[in-house]
Each structure stands twice: as C-alpha cells, then as structure tokens.
Write a protein that holds these residues in place. Structure first.
Motif, PDB file in Angstrom:
ATOM      1  N   ALA A 143      -7.261  -3.657  38.954  1.00  0.00           N
ATOM      2  CA  ALA A 143      -6.935  -4.044  37.576  1.00  0.00           C
ATOM      3  C   ALA A 143      -5.992  -3.019  36.958  1.00  0.00           C
ATOM      4  O   ALA A 143      -6.093  -1.822  37.244  1.00  0.00           O
ATOM      5  CB  ALA A 143      -8.209  -4.139  36.744  1.00  0.00           C
ATOM      6  N   ASN A 144      -5.072  -3.488  36.105  1.00  0.00           N
ATOM      7  CA  ASN A 144      -4.199  -2.542  35.414  1.00  0.00           C
ATOM      8  C   ASN A 144      -4.878  -2.047  34.136  1.00  0.00           C
ATOM      9  O   ASN A 144      -5.895  -2.587  33.694  1.00  0.00           O
ATOM     10  CB  ASN A 144      -2.822  -3.142  35.113  1.00  0.00           C
ATOM     11  CG  ASN A 144      -2.905  -4.404  34.282  1.00  0.00           C
ATOM     12  OD1 ASN A 144      -3.743  -4.526  33.387  1.00  0.00           O
ATOM     13  ND2 ASN A 144      -2.034  -5.361  34.577  1.00  0.00           N
ATOM     14  N   GLN A 145      -4.294  -1.023  33.547  1.00  0.00           N
ATOM     15  CA  GLN A 145      -4.905  -0.382  32.382  1.00  0.00           C
ATOM     16  C   GLN A 145      -4.997  -1.323  31.190  1.00  0.00           C
ATOM     17  O   GLN A 145      -5.980  -1.300  30.442  1.00  0.00           O
ATOM     18  CB  GLN A 145      -4.097   0.859  32.011  1.00  0.00           C
ATOM     19  CG  GLN A 145      -4.731   1.697  30.908  1.00  0.00           C
ATOM     20  CD  GLN A 145      -4.051   3.037  30.760  1.00  0.00           C
ATOM     21  OE1 GLN A 145      -4.198   3.905  31.596  1.00  0.00           O
ATOM     22  NE2 GLN A 145      -3.274   3.201  29.699  1.00  0.00           N
ATOM     23  N   SER A 146      -3.996  -2.156  31.011  1.00  0.00           N
ATOM     24  CA  SER A 146      -4.000  -3.061  29.854  1.00  0.00           C
ATOM     25  C   SER A 146      -5.166  -4.044  29.932  1.00  0.00           C
ATOM     26  O   SER A 146      -5.778  -4.378  28.905  1.00  0.00           O
ATOM     27  CB  SER A 146      -2.675  -3.803  29.753  1.00  0.00           C
ATOM     28  OG  SER A 146      -2.460  -4.609  30.898  1.00  0.00           O
ATOM     29  N   PHE A 147      -5.501  -4.524  31.140  1.00  0.00           N
ATOM     30  CA  PHE A 147      -6.635  -5.432  31.299  1.00  0.00           C
ATOM     31  C   PHE A 147      -7.936  -4.723  30.916  1.00  0.00           C
ATOM     32  O   PHE A 147      -8.779  -5.278  30.195  1.00  0.00           O
ATOM     33  CB  PHE A 147      -6.726  -5.937  32.739  1.00  0.00           C
ATOM     34  CG  PHE A 147      -7.955  -6.736  33.030  1.00  0.00           C
ATOM     35  CD1 PHE A 147      -8.039  -8.072  32.668  1.00  0.00           C
ATOM     36  CD2 PHE A 147      -9.057  -6.157  33.654  1.00  0.00           C
ATOM     37  CE1 PHE A 147      -9.188  -8.809  32.918  1.00  0.00           C
ATOM     38  CE2 PHE A 147     -10.202  -6.884  33.911  1.00  0.00           C
ATOM     39  CZ  PHE A 147     -10.269  -8.220  33.544  1.00  0.00           C
TER      40      PHE A 147
END
Length: 306
Positions: free
Chosen positions: A26-30
């Motif tokens: 998962a990326n940080q924004s998620f």
C-alpha cells in the motif's frame, strides 16, 4: 475486521510506519486515508499517523480480507540447508558459529547467507513470528572468516546489542595464524580507507576526509615454523580491519588471498572465537558479563572440513 496486538518487536515505532510494513504494497496516501476515515483505528479510537505504538496496543483494520490480501505481500523464505552451529541461545538472542564460505548477509557472490539460514532455523522452531520484525544479525564477519555472530530475536535485543557494539561495550576476540614471528604484543592505531569498487581497504598513518580510525590489539600465543598464532581484540570493527591492519605491519593472515602472501592454506586462518557481552539494560541485563567461546578447533567450512 482484523486486530493486531503490538508486541515488544513492534512497539516504539510510529503507527504509519508500522502500517507501511504490514500493508507493504500500500502507498502512504492509502494508509493516511484509511486512518482519516477511521477504517484503521488504534485501541478502538481514531489515531494520528505519528502516534507511537506501545506494547499491547491493538491496531484494528476495518478492511475486508480481500483488501488486506491485496495490499499485503507475504514473503516466503527460500528453503536452504543450515550450515552454522548454535553456540548459545535463549528467548532473546542467538549466537552461532559461522563457517568459512558463508556470507553473513545476502550478496551477489552467493545464494547462501547466514541471515536466511537463521530465519529458516527459527521458522522451524516457530520462533520467527512477527508482523514487522525479522531476526537480524548484529555483527558481521567476512565470508571466509569463521566464528561467532550475534543474532537478535526481537527488536529490543537488536536495539540494545547494536547500541552496546557502537559504544564498544561488547568485546570481540579473534584467533589468527599470521606470517612471521611476533614475540611482543602489538597495539596498532591507524586509519582505514575503503575502496568500494575493489572491495578492498588501505591502512594509512594520517587521517583524511574519507578515512576511519582503526585500533587493533594482538597478543602472540605460539609460533609454528615461520608463523605466529595471535589472539586479537578489535576496538573498532571496520571491514577487513584485522586482515589489512596485520598485513600493513608485515604479518598478513595465512591463507588471505586479498591482503596476504601465497602459502598452503586454503582459506584465511582467522576465527572470531570469543565474545564478552556487556551494556544491556532492564530485562536483558542477565546477558552482562556473559562470555561466549568457540575455539579455533570449531572452525569449519560449508563443505564440512576444517
């Protein structure tokens, strides 16, 4: 909904960093979005990304199993034989005797390495269970140097061992066979420059912008033909320190193809034979003053020979 209870392996880190390790695809924004929308909570409450986790905290993921599986890559260990020998082990620490020919960490020269073997060993004992922490080695040995390596089974042990090594509280002793006759103790204080392209180091007398101080002590044990057996203690732990330092004063390690002379030894005769532990606190204080030994007779190669 999935609940994750924080252990001593995960405590002390930010919530967002823990989640990035757990949901490693998962990326940080998620992750930030899920925290903001309260799809991820801490102890049933909305939590900020920078919240520091404590032991026994509960991280709640209000996500479907499919979503968790989508963002969580489960790494599997490559099956390998175990070549090291266990010298000391308890719930927190594992000290092993590494053979000649086995790299401490993964590298491009070999598919086998000590850290993967340790993970396999602990997996077999069901002791390699953590959401974000994997066993880690705290000191390294050259591929063709045998002897004692410390592995931490949990984060607290890793943190305290690395700190003790940095502060030179853990004493490290080696046995080596070197060219020439040495009759008196040596105290070598110089500077080391590393050439990463050639994977070699050079010993110099004066400090420069890219040099590091090296201190090596050596005590003669016995002579054998035109060789001397030494007990060596290092105050600093630089790459190739012992081999390069002894070679710089005309006494290269027998069998050392990089810094030495031609002789009949198949491998460099250098063995990390003793550790004296110190610098531990709280629940790990029982390790202080513990002496762990692996005699030169315990030196062996991956192939099983001495």
């Amino acid at each position: 909904m999935k609940e994750i209870r924080i252990t001593n392996n995960e405590e002390g880190q930010r919530l967002d960093r823990f989640l990035k390790k757990y949901l490693n695809k998962a990326n940080q924004s998620f992750i930030y979005k899920m925290l903001r929308k309260k799809n991820i909570k801490l102890n049933d409450l909305k939590a900020e990304p920078e919240t520091i986790l404590k032991k026994n905290d509960l991280v709640q993921l209000y996500l479907s199993d499919d979503t968790i599986d989508k963002f969580r890559e489960k790494k599997t260990l490559k099956q390998t034989d175990i070549h090291f020998k266990v010298v000391y082990e308890d719930d927190n620490i594992l000290i092993v005797n590494k053979p000649v020919g086995l790299s401490t960490q993964p590298d491009v020269t070999s598919s086998r390495n000590l850290i993967d073997e340790i993970k396999m060993y602990l997996d077999a004992k069901e002791q390699n269970i953590s959401f974000t922490f994997k066993p880690a080695v705290c000191n390294r040995l050259d591929k063709n140097t045998s002897g004692l390596v410390i592995a931490a089974k949990n984060y607290d042990t890793l943190k305290q061992t690395n700190k003790a090594i940095r502060e030179r509280r853990i004493r490290k002793f080696y046995v080596a066979k070197v060219h020439g006759i040495i009759k008196e103790d040596l105290e070598l204080r110089d500077y080391l420059i590393k050439n990463d392209e050639k994977n070699m180091v050079k010993i110099v007398k004066e400090t420069t912008a890219n040099s590091k101080k090296v201190v090596t002590y050596a005590q003669p044990l016995k002579t054998e033909n035109n060789f001397t057996w030494l007990e060596i203690e290092i105050e600093t732990g630089r790459a190739h320190q012992i081999r390069a330092h002894l070679s710089s004063v005309g006494h290269p390690v027998a069998g050392d193809k990089k810094y030495g002379r031609k002789d009949s030894e198949k491998h460099q005769v250098l063995h990390a034979y003793k550790l004296i532990l110190d610098g531990y606190e709280n629940d790990l204080a029982y390790l202080n003053k513990m002496e762990i030994k692996s005699e030169i007779n315990d030196r062996f190669t991956i192939g099983g020979g001495k």
